[in-house]
Design an enzyme around this catalytic site. Structure first.
Site, PDB file in Angstrom:
ATOM      1  N   GLU A 142      -4.938   5.766-111.567  1.00  0.00           N
ATOM      2  CA  GLU A 142      -6.367   5.910-111.293  1.00  0.00           C
ATOM      3  C   GLU A 142      -6.686   5.406-109.898  1.00  0.00           C
ATOM      4  OE1 GLU A 142      -6.215   5.815-115.739  1.00  0.00           O
ATOM      5  OE2 GLU A 142      -5.678   4.244-114.311  1.00  0.00           O
ATOM      6  N   THR A 143      -7.704   6.003-109.309  1.00  0.00           N
ATOM      7  CA  THR A 143      -8.287   5.539-108.051  1.00  0.00           C
ATOM      8  C   THR A 143      -9.786   5.416-108.285  1.00  0.00           C
ATOM      9  OG1 THR A 143      -6.602   6.620-106.704  1.00  0.00           O
ATOM     10  CG2 THR A 143      -8.681   6.086-105.621  1.00  0.00           C
TER      11      THR A 143
END
Length: 268
Positions: A31-32
């Site tokens: 995830e970012t």
């Protein structure tokens, strides 16, 4: 070099959705997150969470890691934030201790789906009916994101799991869940877990899944009365993680340690 990686992008108000997705693919993390100004009353910031495929409404370790990054950016050693995600508003507390930060959050009240037949789920993970836990059901649970809790009888079954991508995709679609969360209840408060998600034509294993650790705590509270659970995950990947969970009223508190390994500037 343990646990689950995360990239946090500050000052993201000017980024559109396509750019944020492009950045998430560039960082190549599970995830970012993108820190934006809040749009909900009372929130301190808005946390937009992207996988390499799409934006998701909520996630656990990206919530903890983002709160740590925000506290560092503000230059404070202790902070309490109210973050805004697609799942609502979640209180997050942060304490910075040198190179290591500790963060905890209250996730949403648990929502339980109907138990599902275990054999097909275990089959999708390369296991058989004999690997099922003799007492606990396979069941969807959400404390912000809906995941499928899959108890197995012992550590041998947990380590032997070899998921089949098409069958995992089918189970996720049938149960409206994101992660198949395989776990073995321990004799003490510690539970070993593995998280599998079908993405981009393959099954990926997650080193730490905070949004599933919360539902697991709620599930064990519902079925066994346990009020605290330590989740050990990522051992099979060589990236061990430790998430501490506890029942707090109608909510679940999930906490863990975070370490900053890189600071930089992104040009898009």
């Amino acid at each position: 070099m343990a646990g689950n990686g995360l990239a946090v992008i500050h000052d993201a108000d000017g980024l559109d959705d396509a750019t944020m997705l492009g950045v998430a693919r560039e960082t190549a993390q599970s995830e970012t997150t993108f820190v934006q100004s809040p749009t909900a009353d009372g929130a301190d910031y808005r946390n937009r969470i992207f996988t390499m495929d799409e934006e998701i409404r909520f996630a656990g370790h990206p919530s903890l890691g983002t709160a740590v990054a925000v506290a560092r950016a503000q230059g404070v050693e202790q902070a309490r934030f109210l973050q805004q995600t697609g799942a609502g508003l979640q209180p997050v507390e942060v304490e910075l201790r040198g190179d290591v930060a500790h963060a905890s959050m209250l996730q949403e009240p648990a929502q339980f789906g109907e138990p599902v037949e275990a054999a097909s789920v275990l089959g999708a993970l390369g296991l058989g009916p004999a690997d099922a836990h003799p007492e606990l059901p396979v069941q969807p649970v959400s404390t912000g994101m809906r995941h499928l809790m899959v108890p197995v009888r012992d550590h041998v079954a947990l380590e032997r799991a070899r998921p089949h991508v098409a069958r995992v995709e089918a189970i996720e679609a049938q149960t409206d869940t994101m992660v198949l969360y395989l776990f073995v209840p321990g004799e003490d408060d510690t539970v070993r877990a593995r998280g599998f998600v079908a993405e981009r034509g393959q099954v990926l294993e997650d080193p730490a899944t905070g949004s599933a650790a919360g539902p697991l705590c709620a599930y064990l509270h519902e079925h066994t009365g346990a009020t605290e659970t330590i989740v050990a995950q990522g051992l099979e990947l060589g990236r061990p993680s430790r998430l501490v969970t506890a029942i707090v009223g109608d909510h679940v508190r999930v906490s863990g340690d975070c370490v900053v390994v890189l600071d930089g500037q992104l040009r898009v």
